[in-house]
Motif scaffolding. Structure first.
Motif, PDB file in Angstrom:
ATOM      1  N   LEU A 131       0.844  -1.197   0.000  1.00 18.58           N
ATOM      2  CA  LEU A 131       0.000   0.000   0.000  1.00 18.58           C
ATOM      3  C   LEU A 131       0.879   1.247   0.000  1.00 18.58           C
ATOM      4  O   LEU A 131       0.578   2.211  -0.701  1.00 18.58           O
ATOM      5  CB  LEU A 131      -0.930  -0.012   1.229  1.00 18.58           C
ATOM      6  N   VAL A 132       1.958   1.233   0.810  1.00 17.85           N
ATOM      7  CA  VAL A 132       2.835   2.399   0.908  1.00 17.85           C
ATOM      8  C   VAL A 132       4.296   1.984   0.758  1.00 17.85           C
ATOM      9  O   VAL A 132       4.751   1.052   1.417  1.00 17.85           O
ATOM     10  CB  VAL A 132       2.659   3.097   2.283  1.00 17.85           C
ATOM     11  N   ASP A 133       5.007   2.675  -0.142  1.00 20.82           N
ATOM     12  CA  ASP A 133       6.469   2.532  -0.216  1.00 20.82           C
ATOM     13  C   ASP A 133       7.054   3.792   0.413  1.00 20.82           C
ATOM     14  O   ASP A 133       6.908   4.880  -0.136  1.00 20.82           O
ATOM     15  CB  ASP A 133       6.916   2.389  -1.672  1.00 20.82           C
ATOM     16  N   ARG A 134       7.701   3.631   1.580  1.00 19.85           N
ATOM     17  CA  ARG A 134       8.213   4.824   2.285  1.00 19.85           C
ATOM     18  C   ARG A 134       9.700   5.052   2.065  1.00 19.85           C
ATOM     19  O   ARG A 134      10.310   5.921   2.678  1.00 19.85           O
ATOM     20  CB  ARG A 134       7.891   4.757   3.787  1.00 19.85           C
ATOM     21  N   GLY A 135      10.319   4.267   1.152  1.00 22.16           N
ATOM     22  CA  GLY A 135      11.731   4.468   0.818  1.00 22.16           C
ATOM     23  C   GLY A 135      12.678   3.849   1.835  1.00 22.16           C
ATOM     24  O   GLY A 135      12.269   2.998   2.622  1.00 22.16           O
ATOM     25  N   HIS A 136      13.969   4.212   1.767  1.00 22.37           N
ATOM     26  CA  HIS A 136      15.020   3.762   2.695  1.00 22.37           C
ATOM     27  C   HIS A 136      15.384   2.286   2.555  1.00 22.37           C
ATOM     28  O   HIS A 136      15.661   1.595   3.538  1.00 22.37           O
ATOM     29  CB  HIS A 136      14.647   4.055   4.160  1.00 22.37           C
ATOM     30  N   ARG A 137      15.391   1.776   1.329  1.00 27.59           N
ATOM     31  CA  ARG A 137      15.734   0.376   1.117  1.00 27.59           C
ATOM     32  C   ARG A 137      17.166   0.068   1.527  1.00 27.59           C
ATOM     33  O   ARG A 137      18.077   0.871   1.296  1.00 27.59           O
ATOM     34  CB  ARG A 137      15.537   0.006  -0.356  1.00 27.59           C
ATOM     35  N   GLU A 138      17.369  -1.094   2.131  1.00 28.05           N
ATOM     36  CA  GLU A 138      18.713  -1.567   2.490  1.00 28.05           C
ATOM     37  C   GLU A 138      19.077  -2.820   1.698  1.00 28.05           C
ATOM     38  O   GLU A 138      20.141  -3.399   1.891  1.00 28.05           O
ATOM     39  CB  GLU A 138      18.777  -1.858   4.004  1.00 28.05           C
ATOM     40  N   LEU A 139      18.186  -3.253   0.826  1.00 32.62           N
ATOM     41  CA  LEU A 139      18.406  -4.441  -0.009  1.00 32.62           C
ATOM     42  C   LEU A 139      17.867  -4.142  -1.407  1.00 32.62           C
ATOM     43  O   LEU A 139      17.000  -3.269  -1.572  1.00 32.62           O
ATOM     44  CB  LEU A 139      17.652  -5.649   0.587  1.00 32.62           C
ATOM     45  N   PRO A 140      18.338  -4.878  -2.422  1.00 37.23           N
ATOM     46  CA  PRO A 140      17.852  -4.613  -3.785  1.00 37.23           C
ATOM     47  C   PRO A 140      16.467  -5.212  -4.018  1.00 37.23           C
ATOM     48  O   PRO A 140      16.307  -6.187  -4.739  1.00 37.23           O
ATOM     49  CB  PRO A 140      18.930  -5.263  -4.665  1.00 37.23           C
ATOM     50  N   ILE A 141      15.470  -4.594  -3.387  1.00 35.84           N
ATOM     51  CA  ILE A 141      14.084  -5.082  -3.474  1.00 35.84           C
ATOM     52  C   ILE A 141      13.199  -3.906  -3.858  1.00 35.84           C
ATOM     53  O   ILE A 141      13.389  -2.792  -3.364  1.00 35.84           O
ATOM     54  CB  ILE A 141      13.668  -5.684  -2.104  1.00 35.84           C
ATOM     55  N   ARG A 142      12.251  -4.154  -4.795  1.00 38.35           N
ATOM     56  CA  ARG A 142      11.296  -3.092  -5.143  1.00 38.35           C
ATOM     57  C   ARG A 142       9.907  -3.714  -5.299  1.00 38.35           C
ATOM     58  O   ARG A 142       9.786  -4.923  -5.505  1.00 38.35           O
ATOM     59  CB  ARG A 142      11.712  -2.376  -6.427  1.00 38.35           C
ATOM     60  N   ALA A 143       8.898  -2.870  -5.197  1.00 35.69           N
ATOM     61  CA  ALA A 143       7.528  -3.375  -5.327  1.00 35.69           C
ATOM     62  C   ALA A 143       7.070  -3.277  -6.778  1.00 35.69           C
ATOM     63  O   ALA A 143       7.430  -2.350  -7.499  1.00 35.69           O
ATOM     64  CB  ALA A 143       6.600  -2.570  -4.433  1.00 35.69           C
ATOM     65  N   ASP A 144       6.300  -4.277  -7.218  1.00 39.88           N
ATOM     66  CA  ASP A 144       5.718  -4.255  -8.561  1.00 39.88           C
ATOM     67  C   ASP A 144       4.446  -3.416  -8.596  1.00 39.88           C
ATOM     68  O   ASP A 144       4.082  -2.879  -9.638  1.00 39.88           O
ATOM     69  CB  ASP A 144       5.380  -5.692  -8.987  1.00 39.88           C
ATOM     70  N   TYR A 145       3.749  -3.365  -7.469  1.00 38.41           N
ATOM     71  CA  TYR A 145       2.474  -2.647  -7.386  1.00 38.41           C
ATOM     72  C   TYR A 145       2.513  -1.791  -6.119  1.00 38.41           C
ATOM     73  O   TYR A 145       2.726  -2.316  -5.027  1.00 38.41           O
ATOM     74  CB  TYR A 145       1.301  -3.631  -7.303  1.00 38.41           C
ATOM     75  N   VAL A 146       2.324  -0.482  -6.279  1.00 43.99           N
ATOM     76  CA  VAL A 146       2.441   0.432  -5.137  1.00 43.99           C
ATOM     77  C   VAL A 146       1.181   1.294  -5.041  1.00 43.99           C
ATOM     78  O   VAL A 146       0.781   1.931  -6.012  1.00 43.99           O
ATOM     79  CB  VAL A 146       3.671   1.364  -5.292  1.00 43.99           C
ATOM     80  N   GLY A 147       0.557   1.301  -3.873  1.00 43.37           N
ATOM     81  CA  GLY A 147      -0.603   2.179  -3.660  1.00 43.37           C
ATOM     82  C   GLY A 147      -0.168   3.622  -3.716  1.00 43.37           C
ATOM     83  O   GLY A 147      -0.705   4.428  -4.476  1.00 43.37           O
ATOM     84  N   LYS A 148       0.828   3.972  -2.915  1.00 41.77           N
ATOM     85  CA  LYS A 148       1.324   5.349  -2.893  1.00 41.77           C
ATOM     86  C   LYS A 148       2.786   5.367  -2.468  1.00 41.77           C
ATOM     87  O   LYS A 148       3.161   4.700  -1.499  1.00 41.77           O
ATOM     88  CB  LYS A 148       0.489   6.157  -1.902  1.00 41.77           C
ATOM     89  N   ASN A 149       3.603   6.120  -3.215  1.00 42.17           N
ATOM     90  CA  ASN A 149       4.990   6.352  -2.806  1.00 42.17           C
ATOM     91  C   ASN A 149       4.990   7.519  -1.832  1.00 42.17           C
ATOM     92  O   ASN A 149       4.509   8.603  -2.169  1.00 42.17           O
ATOM     93  CB  ASN A 149       5.851   6.688  -4.020  1.00 42.17           C
ATOM     94  N   VAL A 150       5.521   7.296  -0.646  1.00 40.32           N
ATOM     95  CA  VAL A 150       5.506   8.329   0.386  1.00 40.32           C
ATOM     96  C   VAL A 150       6.928   8.538   0.898  1.00 40.32           C
ATOM     97  O   VAL A 150       7.404   7.777   1.754  1.00 40.32           O
ATOM     98  CB  VAL A 150       4.582   7.922   1.561  1.00 40.32           C
ATOM     99  N   PRO A 151       7.632   9.552   0.361  1.00 42.26           N
ATOM    100  CA  PRO A 151       8.978   9.799   0.866  1.00 42.26           C
ATOM    101  C   PRO A 151       8.900  10.176   2.351  1.00 42.26           C
ATOM    102  O   PRO A 151       8.116  11.046   2.720  1.00 42.26           O
ATOM    103  CB  PRO A 151       9.461  10.996   0.028  1.00 42.26           C
ATOM    104  N   THR A 152       9.673   9.488   3.170  1.00 45.07           N
ATOM    105  CA  THR A 152       9.640   9.763   4.616  1.00 45.07           C
ATOM    106  C   THR A 152      11.060   9.996   5.108  1.00 45.07           C
ATOM    107  O   THR A 152      12.024   9.597   4.453  1.00 45.07           O
ATOM    108  CB  THR A 152       9.083   8.559   5.412  1.00 45.07           C
ATOM    109  N   SER A 153      11.185  10.595   6.281  1.00 48.69           N
ATOM    110  CA  SER A 153      12.484  10.595   6.949  1.00 48.69           C
ATOM    111  C   SER A 153      12.506   9.351   7.838  1.00 48.69           C
ATOM    112  O   SER A 153      11.457   8.777   8.126  1.00 48.69           O
ATOM    113  CB  SER A 153      12.676  11.866   7.766  1.00 48.69           C
ATOM    114  N   LYS A 154      13.722   8.966   8.266  1.00 43.74           N
ATOM    115  CA  LYS A 154      13.809   7.721   9.035  1.00 43.74           C
ATOM    116  C   LYS A 154      13.114   7.812  10.383  1.00 43.74           C
ATOM    117  O   LYS A 154      12.706   6.799  10.940  1.00 43.74           O
ATOM    118  CB  LYS A 154      15.278   7.304   9.205  1.00 43.74           C
ATOM    119  N   ASN A 155      12.978   9.014  10.920  1.00 46.64           N
ATOM    120  CA  ASN A 155      12.294   9.109  12.226  1.00 46.64           C
ATOM    121  C   ASN A 155      10.785   9.290  12.117  1.00 46.64           C
ATOM    122  O   ASN A 155      10.089   9.371  13.117  1.00 46.64           O
ATOM    123  CB  ASN A 155      12.937  10.169  13.147  1.00 46.64           C
TER     124      ASN A 155
END
Ligand code: 5GP
Ligand code: MG
Length: 175
Positions: A131-155
């Protein structure tokens, strides 16, 4: 502290409808499709996607859930590992598996889910819906289907509520 409501009930419903259509289109139908929700909040989302696909295609879709707590590489405690039932009854052999989770962050949960699935059979294909991709990946993984991309800070945290578990459907960014 609540900062911003980024999805309401209607927005979540529309995202689920779109993702369901995308899954059908990308896979040219629903043959051998298995929708797998990741505990906890991937489960209501997976159920909703499966029922939406069923109503679009007028045909049954397999849907199940997994609890990958013991497969997380940052949870190594043997007591925890021993407590979790690692048996998966769903047959994924030669299936198109669509993993479903509420939020994608570092990718470690999905890495663990992939281990879990692959330990239980050899799927033809594995895709990921969130539903939400909030970024900050630590592995080479991505979603094929995303409800909403939500750039977030780590905190920041993304608070996801589903009516099946909570009192409402909403997505909110919290500090
Ligand atoms: P990852 O393993 O990618 O770091 O984190 C994803 C998993 O942790 C998902 O199962 C998700 O439920 C949970 N998660 C990570 N960050 C958030 C967040 O900001 N909000 C919510 N609701 N769950 C999160
Ligand atoms: Mg989770």
């Amino acid at each position: 502290m609540e900062k911003a409501r980024i999805m309401d009930e209607k927005a979540i419903g529309r995202a689920i409808t779109r993702i369901s259509h995308e899954i059908i289109e990308r896979n040219k139908g629903i043959e051998d499709l298995v929708i797998v929700g990741i505990k906890t909040k991937g489960i209501p989302l997976a159920n909703r996607i499966a029922s939406k696909i069923e109503s679009i295609e007028n045909s049954r879709v397999m849907c199940d859930s997994i609890d990958i707590t013991s497969y997380r590489d940052d949870i190594t405690h043997d007591v925890i590992k021993g407590l979790v039932d690692e048996k998966f009854d769903l047959d994924v052999h030669n299936k198109t598996v669509v993993l479903v989770d509420d939020v994608l962050y570092t990718g470690r949960t999905i890495r663990a889910a992939l281990d879990y699935i692959i330990d239980n059979g050899r799927p033809k294909l594995v895709q990921l819906a969130v539903l939400v991709d909030r970024g900050h990946r630590e592995l080479p993984i991505r979603a094929d289907y995303v409800g909403k991309n939500v750039p977030t800070s780590k905190n920041e945290k993304v608070l996801v509520k589903f009516i099946e578990i909570d009192d409402e459907d909403s997505v909110t960014i919290c500090e």
